[in-house]
Design an enzyme around this catalytic site. Sequence first.
Site, short mmCIF file in Angstrom:
data_model
loop_
_atom_site.label_atom_id
_atom_site.label_comp_id
_atom_site.label_asym_id
_atom_site.label_seq_id
_atom_site.Cartn_x
_atom_site.Cartn_y
_atom_site.Cartn_z
N HIS A 306 46.50 37.44 49.50
CA HIS A 306 47.50 36.75 48.67
C HIS A 306 47.62 35.32 49.16
O HIS A 306 47.51 35.06 50.36
CB HIS A 306 48.86 37.46 48.79
CG HIS A 306 49.79 37.08 47.70
ND1 HIS A 306 50.57 35.96 47.75
CD2 HIS A 306 50.04 37.67 46.50
CE1 HIS A 306 51.27 35.87 46.64
NE2 HIS A 306 50.96 36.89 45.86
N ASP A 363 49.04 44.70 43.47
CA ASP A 363 48.07 45.35 42.58
C ASP A 363 47.35 46.53 43.22
O ASP A 363 46.70 47.30 42.52
CB ASP A 363 47.03 44.32 42.11
CG ASP A 363 47.63 43.29 41.18
OD1 ASP A 363 48.51 43.67 40.40
OD2 ASP A 363 47.23 42.12 41.25
N1 ACO Z 1 38.47 40.43 50.17
C1 ACO Z 1 37.70 39.80 51.08
N2 ACO Z 1 37.92 38.54 51.54
C2 ACO Z 1 38.98 37.89 51.04
C3 ACO Z 1 39.83 38.48 50.08
C4 ACO Z 1 39.55 39.81 49.67
N3 ACO Z 1 40.32 40.41 48.77
N4 ACO Z 1 40.79 37.59 49.77
C5 ACO Z 1 40.56 36.49 50.50
N5 ACO Z 1 39.46 36.67 51.27
C6 ACO Z 1 38.91 35.72 52.23
C7 ACO Z 1 38.07 34.65 51.54
O1 ACO Z 1 36.72 35.04 51.46
C8 ACO Z 1 38.29 33.47 52.48
O2 ACO Z 1 37.46 33.67 53.61
P1 ACO Z 1 36.86 32.41 54.45
O3 ACO Z 1 38.02 31.54 54.81
O4 ACO Z 1 36.20 33.06 55.64
O5 ACO Z 1 35.90 31.74 53.51
C9 ACO Z 1 39.75 33.61 52.93
O6 ACO Z 1 40.01 35.02 52.85
C10 ACO Z 1 40.74 32.86 52.07
O7 ACO Z 1 40.49 33.20 50.71
P2 ACO Z 1 40.89 32.26 49.51
O8 ACO Z 1 40.19 32.73 48.29
O9 ACO Z 1 40.71 30.83 49.91
O10 ACO Z 1 42.44 32.55 49.42
P3 ACO Z 1 43.36 32.18 48.22
O11 ACO Z 1 44.73 32.04 48.76
O12 ACO Z 1 42.80 31.04 47.46
O13 ACO Z 1 43.22 33.46 47.26
C11 ACO Z 1 43.57 35.60 46.31
C12 ACO Z 1 44.17 34.46 47.16
C13 ACO Z 1 43.00 35.02 45.01
C14 ACO Z 1 44.67 36.57 45.95
C15 ACO Z 1 42.46 36.30 47.12
O14 ACO Z 1 43.01 36.88 48.27
C16 ACO Z 1 41.70 37.33 46.29
O15 ACO Z 1 40.75 36.98 45.60
N6 ACO Z 1 42.12 38.65 46.35
C17 ACO Z 1 41.50 39.67 45.53
C18 ACO Z 1 42.05 39.62 44.11
C19 ACO Z 1 43.47 40.13 44.02
O16 ACO Z 1 43.83 41.15 44.57
N7 ACO Z 1 44.29 39.37 43.29
C20 ACO Z 1 45.68 39.70 43.07
C21 ACO Z 1 46.57 38.79 43.85
S1 ACO Z 1 48.27 39.24 43.66
C22 ACO Z 1 48.65 38.74 42.09
O17 ACO Z 1 48.16 37.77 41.58
C23 ACO Z 1 49.52 39.55 41.39
#
Ligand code: ACO
Length: 453
Positions: A306, A363
């Site tokens: 998140h 989720d």
């Molecule tokens: N699985 C694996 N790695 C992850 C995940 C995940 N679910 N989420 C983040 N990371 C990692 C990224 O690869 C990144 O790694 P790095 O720094 O080594 O390159 C780091 O964590 C940061 O990730 P970002 O994408 O920069 O984080 P951001 O804050 O932009 O994204 C998000 C947040 C979109 C929710 C992300 O965690 C994600 O894609 N999760 C999966 C989708 C999901 O569950 N979305 C629902 C969110 S809640 C909602 O909207 C209701």
Amino acid sequence: MGEVAKLILEGKTYELPVVVGSEGEKAIDISALRAKTGYITLDPGFANTGSCQSAITFMDGEKGILRHRGIPVQELAAKSSFVETAFLLINGRLPRREELKRFSQLLNEHSLVHEDLHSFYRLFPRESHPMLILASMVTALRAFYPRLVGLSQSEEINITVTRLLSKLRTMAAMSYKLSLGHRVIYPRPDLSYCANFLNMMFDNPVRPYQLDDELVKALDVFWILHADHEQNCSTAAVRVVGSARVNLYAAVSAGIAALWGPLHGGANQQVIEMLEQIQAGGGEVRPFIARAKDKNDEFRLMGFGHRVYRTYDPRAQIMQDMCHRVLDKLQRQDPLLDIAKRLEEEALKDSYFQDHNLYPNVDFYSGILLRALGIPNNMFTVMFAIGRLPGWIAQWKESAQDPEWRISRPRQVYVGQTETRYVPMEARDGKEGEAAEPQQRPSEPYSAVLPRP
Ligand code: ACO
């Protein structure tokens, strides 16, 4: 003068006011930055940017706190109803008994949709995603319910808000019925908001739906948990689109479109698809964790991570408890719940997830609860949208009432071609029919940057 931040640029010192929120959160007010310095700030994804001051929802991502109008979400889930929480968000305080009764009555009175809307639905291809239909139909509502004449602005807003809250739920159930080719079930005045929805979804002339108080309560809690989440992607979309002074239906439609994305509300459908994939592969969770950690693989653990929470999402815990309660009540087991719990356990033990502060978000368990209620996978994000609607409305209303409401218009740092001359077609084709050098690197095809299905 309160606290100030000092910024030194090209040897000159500028003082920027510090704004302190009611929970002690601090922000540097840069609204005069460009006028004073000629500089702008750069913050892709807005992770460090406060776009507004808001009195609706407080989140502390480090401590896992979520409060609406000061009330912890846990307390609302235990004691409130979705309709009451909607009133709280939109009006800023809990309703008195009579006010809640009147609000519920209004939701009933406005719950029908124009009959002509039915024919709209029939024109969408059967396999259309319900979020696509919902976004289009919400915009279309403006044509059926145009501006109301003879009312004050606040009266008009109140009616539009009530219409949206009530009709979105009716339209969602209607789209499900029509996708099955079934007869539409109309809302009933004797049923509560949540009971009405379940009845419109599952009642059938040859198999009447038996309402169950516990399942109705579970849906109430599900919607309370989604009711608002401050400046998330879809809410920001509602505020940005609304700032152009478009009508509320169109602003909400923008929110629905944003919510549909798999990184946002669309994740609830993707979680179940991921769990089903794990189940089909024999239930082994480790290969999925390995894939999520692999930088060469675009796969992410859906329902994990998140932007704000650096700890367990408080909503995920309540959602997991609700899954157990509903499955116990139905005397049913869902193998996907066991897989989800194993996946969570393994991920939380893993140093990658610990170092990246990745925990289950709302989720992760919500799809299991929805499945238990009988909601089909492709309706999951629609369920989220109905829940988030009071938040979108409250945030839109707050921005519209802000005396400093300005059109949202971010700036950019331009990194493209500096001034160049137009090249006539003959010169571009080249004398021997060879293409001239492209002016700049062509962008990647869109599909290349999308995650693999
Ligand atoms: N699985 C694996 N790695 C992850 C995940 C995940 N679910 N989420 C983040 N990371 C990692 C990224 O690869 C990144 O790694 P790095 O720094 O080594 O390159 C780091 O964590 C940061 O990730 P970002 O994408 O920069 O984080 P951001 O804050 O932009 O994204 C998000 C947040 C979109 C929710 C992300 O965690 C994600 O894609 N999760 C999966 C989708 C999901 O569950 N979305 C629902 C969110 S809640 C909602 O909207 C209701």
